[in-house]
Design a protein around this motif. Structure first.
Motif, PDB file in Angstrom:
ATOM      1  N   VAL A   9     -14.267 -25.462  24.952  1.00 38.43           N
ATOM      2  CA  VAL A   9     -13.148 -25.591  25.890  1.00 38.43           C
ATOM      3  C   VAL A   9     -11.991 -26.224  25.131  1.00 38.43           C
ATOM      4  O   VAL A   9     -12.173 -27.191  24.398  1.00 38.43           O
ATOM      5  CB  VAL A   9     -13.539 -26.482  27.098  1.00 38.43           C
ATOM      6  CG1 VAL A   9     -12.402 -26.572  28.089  1.00 38.43           C
ATOM      7  CG2 VAL A   9     -14.791 -25.966  27.770  1.00 38.43           C
ATOM      8  N   ALA A  20     -13.029 -31.902  32.514  1.00 36.84           N
ATOM      9  CA  ALA A  20     -14.045 -30.909  32.153  1.00 36.84           C
ATOM     10  C   ALA A  20     -15.448 -31.407  32.514  1.00 36.84           C
ATOM     11  O   ALA A  20     -16.279 -30.648  33.027  1.00 36.84           O
ATOM     12  CB  ALA A  20     -13.972 -30.593  30.666  1.00 36.84           C
ATOM     13  N   ASP A  39     -14.139 -30.461  21.288  1.00 35.19           N
ATOM     14  CA  ASP A  39     -13.887 -29.257  22.079  1.00 35.19           C
ATOM     15  C   ASP A  39     -15.135 -28.583  22.637  1.00 35.19           C
ATOM     16  O   ASP A  39     -15.072 -27.455  23.103  1.00 35.19           O
ATOM     17  CB  ASP A  39     -13.118 -28.252  21.231  1.00 35.19           C
ATOM     18  CG  ASP A  39     -13.913 -27.778  20.018  1.00 35.19           C
ATOM     19  OD1 ASP A  39     -14.868 -28.485  19.638  1.00 35.19           O
ATOM     20  OD2 ASP A  39     -13.574 -26.726  19.474  1.00 35.19           O
ATOM     21  N   LEU A  57     -14.202 -23.677  34.661  1.00 41.79           N
ATOM     22  CA  LEU A  57     -13.498 -24.362  33.583  1.00 41.79           C
ATOM     23  C   LEU A  57     -12.256 -23.596  33.138  1.00 41.79           C
ATOM     24  O   LEU A  57     -11.249 -24.190  32.764  1.00 41.79           O
ATOM     25  CB  LEU A  57     -14.439 -24.590  32.394  1.00 41.79           C
ATOM     26  CG  LEU A  57     -15.527 -25.640  32.597  1.00 41.79           C
ATOM     27  CD1 LEU A  57     -16.538 -25.573  31.464  1.00 41.79           C
ATOM     28  CD2 LEU A  57     -14.921 -27.021  32.684  1.00 41.79           C
ATOM     29  N   LYS A  58     -12.340 -22.269  33.200  1.00 45.58           N
ATOM     30  CA  LYS A  58     -11.205 -21.439  32.765  1.00 45.58           C
ATOM     31  C   LYS A  58     -10.008 -21.601  33.697  1.00 45.58           C
ATOM     32  O   LYS A  58      -8.855 -21.524  33.265  1.00 45.58           O
ATOM     33  CB  LYS A  58     -11.632 -19.979  32.705  1.00 45.58           C
ATOM     34  CG  LYS A  58     -10.635 -19.075  32.036  1.00 45.58           C
ATOM     35  CD  LYS A  58     -11.206 -17.678  31.873  1.00 45.58           C
ATOM     36  CE  LYS A  58     -10.206 -16.823  31.133  1.00 45.58           C
ATOM     37  NZ  LYS A  58     -10.738 -15.492  30.865  1.00 45.58           N
ATOM     38  N   VAL A  64     -11.883 -20.647  27.604  1.00 46.32           N
ATOM     39  CA  VAL A  64     -13.260 -21.154  27.586  1.00 46.32           C
ATOM     40  C   VAL A  64     -14.133 -20.077  26.980  1.00 46.32           C
ATOM     41  O   VAL A  64     -14.015 -18.897  27.312  1.00 46.32           O
ATOM     42  CB  VAL A  64     -13.760 -21.490  29.014  1.00 46.32           C
ATOM     43  CG1 VAL A  64     -15.217 -21.905  28.983  1.00 46.32           C
ATOM     44  CG2 VAL A  64     -12.917 -22.564  29.633  1.00 46.32           C
TER      45      VAL A  64
END
Length: 115
Positions: A9, A20, A39, A57-58, A64
């Motif tokens: 991510v 996140a 990351d 998450l996107k 992602v």
């Protein structure tokens, strides 16, 4: 069956890392969430849908990528069951049935003068 999902991510600050982790922790079946490096998000859980987690998450972070999904099969331990054995000479002894006899019968005259 446990899964270990590693996702890349794009996170720029500690605030993004916290977001996140919160998003990953809320997903169904997640047992633990870890950050690996700057990351990568590592999610461990039972029956976690990696695609739904990546989409969630996107929405917040834009890019992602699912790096790996490993399924760990847990070996089931067979529990030893206790077997009960009855002794060879064990038997049920039921009490004798009670028998009630009708003393008065209409064919015989009563022996008592009051009756």
């Amino acid at each position: 069956m446990k899964q270990k999902i590693v996702m890349e991510v794009s996170m720029n600050s500690s605030k993004h890392r916290t977001r996140a982790m919160k998003i990953a922790a809320v997903a169904n079946g997640v047992n633990s969430v870890e950050l690996e490096g700057t990351d990568k998000v590592v999610v461990i859980g039972d029956g976690v849908d990696s695609v739904k987690l990546a989409r969630a998450l996107k929405k917040k972070f834009g890019h992602v990528m699912i790096a790996s999904v490993k399924e760990e099969k847990e070996e089931k331990k067979e529990e030893e069951k206790e077997v009960l054995y009855w002794p060879y000479n064990y038997s049920h002894h039921y009490p004798a049935p009670l028998v009630y006899e009708d003393i008065y019968s209409p064919s015989q005259p009563p022996t008592c003068s009051i009756l």
